[in-house]
Write a protein that holds these residues in place. Structure first.
Motif, short mmCIF file in Angstrom:
data_model
loop_
_atom_site.label_atom_id
_atom_site.label_comp_id
_atom_site.label_asym_id
_atom_site.label_seq_id
_atom_site.Cartn_x
_atom_site.Cartn_y
_atom_site.Cartn_z
N THR A 1 -11.02 37.64 -14.13
CA THR A 1 -11.36 37.32 -12.74
C THR A 1 -10.61 36.09 -12.25
O THR A 1 -10.07 36.07 -11.14
CB THR A 1 -12.88 37.08 -12.60
N MET A 2 -10.54 35.06 -13.10
CA MET A 2 -9.83 33.84 -12.72
C MET A 2 -8.35 34.12 -12.49
O MET A 2 -7.74 33.58 -11.55
CB MET A 2 -10.01 32.76 -13.80
N ALA A 3 -7.77 34.96 -13.34
CA ALA A 3 -6.35 35.30 -13.19
C ALA A 3 -6.10 36.04 -11.88
O ALA A 3 -5.13 35.74 -11.16
CB ALA A 3 -5.89 36.15 -14.38
N VAL A 4 -6.97 36.99 -11.55
CA VAL A 4 -6.81 37.75 -10.30
C VAL A 4 -6.98 36.83 -9.09
O VAL A 4 -6.22 36.90 -8.12
CB VAL A 4 -7.82 38.91 -10.25
N LEU A 5 -7.97 35.95 -9.15
CA LEU A 5 -8.23 35.05 -8.02
C LEU A 5 -7.10 34.04 -7.83
O LEU A 5 -6.76 33.68 -6.70
CB LEU A 5 -9.57 34.32 -8.21
N LEU A 6 -6.52 33.58 -8.95
CA LEU A 6 -5.35 32.70 -8.85
C LEU A 6 -4.18 33.44 -8.21
O LEU A 6 -3.45 32.87 -7.39
CB LEU A 6 -4.96 32.18 -10.23
N LEU A 7 -4.00 34.69 -8.60
CA LEU A 7 -2.94 35.51 -8.00
C LEU A 7 -3.15 35.65 -6.50
O LEU A 7 -2.20 35.51 -5.71
CB LEU A 7 -2.92 36.89 -8.67
N LEU A 8 -4.39 35.89 -6.09
CA LEU A 8 -4.69 36.03 -4.66
C LEU A 8 -4.52 34.70 -3.92
O LEU A 8 -4.11 34.69 -2.76
CB LEU A 8 -6.12 36.55 -4.49
N TYR A 9 -4.84 33.61 -4.60
CA TYR A 9 -4.72 32.29 -3.96
C TYR A 9 -3.27 31.94 -3.65
O TYR A 9 -2.96 31.36 -2.61
CB TYR A 9 -5.35 31.23 -4.86
N PHE A 10 -2.37 32.30 -4.58
CA PHE A 10 -0.95 31.99 -4.40
C PHE A 10 -0.17 33.21 -3.90
O PHE A 10 1.05 33.27 -4.05
CB PHE A 10 -0.34 31.52 -5.73
N TRP A 11 -0.88 34.17 -3.31
CA TRP A 11 -0.29 35.44 -2.90
C TRP A 11 0.89 35.25 -1.95
O TRP A 11 1.97 35.82 -2.16
CB TRP A 11 -1.36 36.30 -2.24
N LEU B 1 10.97 45.18 2.38
CA LEU B 1 9.83 46.06 2.65
C LEU B 1 8.56 45.58 1.96
O LEU B 1 7.51 45.42 2.61
CB LEU B 1 10.16 47.49 2.20
N LEU B 2 8.64 45.34 0.65
CA LEU B 2 7.44 44.94 -0.08
C LEU B 2 6.93 43.58 0.36
O LEU B 2 5.72 43.35 0.42
CB LEU B 2 7.72 44.93 -1.58
N THR B 3 7.83 42.67 0.68
CA THR B 3 7.42 41.35 1.15
C THR B 3 6.61 41.48 2.44
O THR B 3 5.56 40.83 2.60
CB THR B 3 8.64 40.45 1.39
N ASN B 4 7.10 42.32 3.36
CA ASN B 4 6.40 42.51 4.63
C ASN B 4 5.06 43.19 4.45
O ASN B 4 4.07 42.85 5.12
CB ASN B 4 7.27 43.34 5.58
N ILE B 5 5.01 44.17 3.53
CA ILE B 5 3.76 44.90 3.32
C ILE B 5 2.74 44.04 2.59
O ILE B 5 1.59 43.91 3.02
CB ILE B 5 4.02 46.20 2.53
N LEU B 6 3.16 43.42 1.49
CA LEU B 6 2.22 42.66 0.67
C LEU B 6 1.74 41.38 1.35
O LEU B 6 0.63 40.92 1.08
CB LEU B 6 2.87 42.32 -0.68
N SER B 7 2.56 40.82 2.23
CA SER B 7 2.13 39.60 2.93
C SER B 7 0.93 39.85 3.84
O SER B 7 0.18 38.93 4.14
CB SER B 7 3.29 39.03 3.75
N SER B 8 0.76 41.10 4.25
CA SER B 8 -0.40 41.44 5.10
C SER B 8 -1.70 41.49 4.31
O SER B 8 -2.78 41.58 4.89
CB SER B 8 -0.17 42.78 5.80
N PHE B 9 -1.61 41.42 2.97
CA PHE B 9 -2.79 41.44 2.11
C PHE B 9 -3.15 40.04 1.61
O PHE B 9 -3.84 39.90 0.61
CB PHE B 9 -2.56 42.38 0.92
N ASP B 10 -2.69 39.03 2.31
CA ASP B 10 -3.02 37.65 1.96
C ASP B 10 -4.46 37.37 2.42
O ASP B 10 -4.72 37.21 3.62
CB ASP B 10 -2.04 36.69 2.63
N LEU B 11 -5.39 37.31 1.48
CA LEU B 11 -6.81 37.18 1.82
C LEU B 11 -7.15 35.83 2.43
O LEU B 11 -8.07 35.72 3.23
CB LEU B 11 -7.67 37.40 0.57
#
Length: 261
Positions: free
Chosen positions: A135-145, A209-219
């Protein structure tokens, strides 16, 4: 910990937005949420006490939602306490109640997503340590997304390959759930072939493409926009609500599968 940020930003430095202090508090949740959620299902699975739940007349949906609501209630109590701080700022000077209370609401929604993710990971293992670290690893990934997505290559061919790899990972996840290689292979082949055709027809559309798509998932973007620009990002609010529903649904499916296995 948010009280410390409140003292530093609002009382010491004199910022009249409580949102500054709350925005810094997201990093604290990366530590607190794994501790809160790691026992939700992993401990019961390890002690075999989950058999009592799985054989009870209560539905799996009610069991999962009951645990989830209990955990977000703890977060909700903290957010209710946070609502006092803008009033304190107003007593000392000028306050911005609308922005501050919207920030508290977004903080609660982001925390609710974090808890849903932690509960899902806890349901997949019987080790509390694995659940907490995962969980901590996933949340760190989302924090620095947002920072990490900027390092993705912008080249068209590189983006094509990354999309195909991403489809392959999704297919593997689908295979682990369906246990049907023929179906998952067919699904992957269809999506991969379609992607390659689109690549050769409109190659320029794969630029970053991926940068534009994934940037929209920045929580955290919805909180950042409120803190920095005083703007509420409505699509991100729907994203947070959708992720809460999605991870609760996934947790229900994991428990439901164990119930009948």
């Amino acid at each position: 910990m948010n009280r410390i940020y409140f003292m530093v930003y609002n009382l010491n430095y004199g910022y009249n937005y409580f949102s500054y202090a709350l925005g810094s508090g997201l990093l604290v949740m990366i530590v607190i949420v794994p501790i809160l959620t790691m026992k939700s299902f992993a401990e019961e699975r390890h002690n075999k006490s989950d058999q009592l739940l799985l054989t009870s007349p209560v539905s799996v949906t009610k069991i999962v939602l009951g645990k989830y609501l209990a955990m977000i209630s703890i977060l909700g109590i903290a957010c209710v306490i946070f609502m006092i701080f803008p009033v304190i700022i107003r007593m000392l000077g000028t306050a911005h109640f609308l922005i501050d209370y919207l920030t508290i609401l977004m903080f609660f929604l982001i925390g609710s997503v974090y808890i849903a993710i932690g509960m899902f990971l806890s349901s997949t293992t019987e080790s509390q340590i694995i659940a907490a670290v995962g969980t901590m690893a996933v949340l760190l990934l989302l924090y620095f997304w947002s920072t990490l997505t900027n390092y993705l290559p912008s080249g068209t061919f590189a983006n094509l390959m990354m999309v195909l790899i991403l489809f392959a990972l999704v297919a593997l996840a689908l295979q682990s759930y369906l246990q049907n290689w023929k179906f998952t292979s067919l699904i992957y082949a269809v999506f991969a072939l379609g992607t390659i055709i689109v690549y050769f027809v409109t190659k320029t559309s794969f630029e970053s493409l991926l940068t534009n798509i994934l940037s929209s998932f920045d929580l955290t973007a919805v909180l950042t926009d409120l803190v920095d620009s005083n703007l509420l990002n409505i699509p991100n609010v729907f994203l947070l609500l959708s992720l809460i529903v999605a991870f609760n649904y996934l947790t229900i499916q994991v428990i439901q599968k164990r119930r009948w296995s």
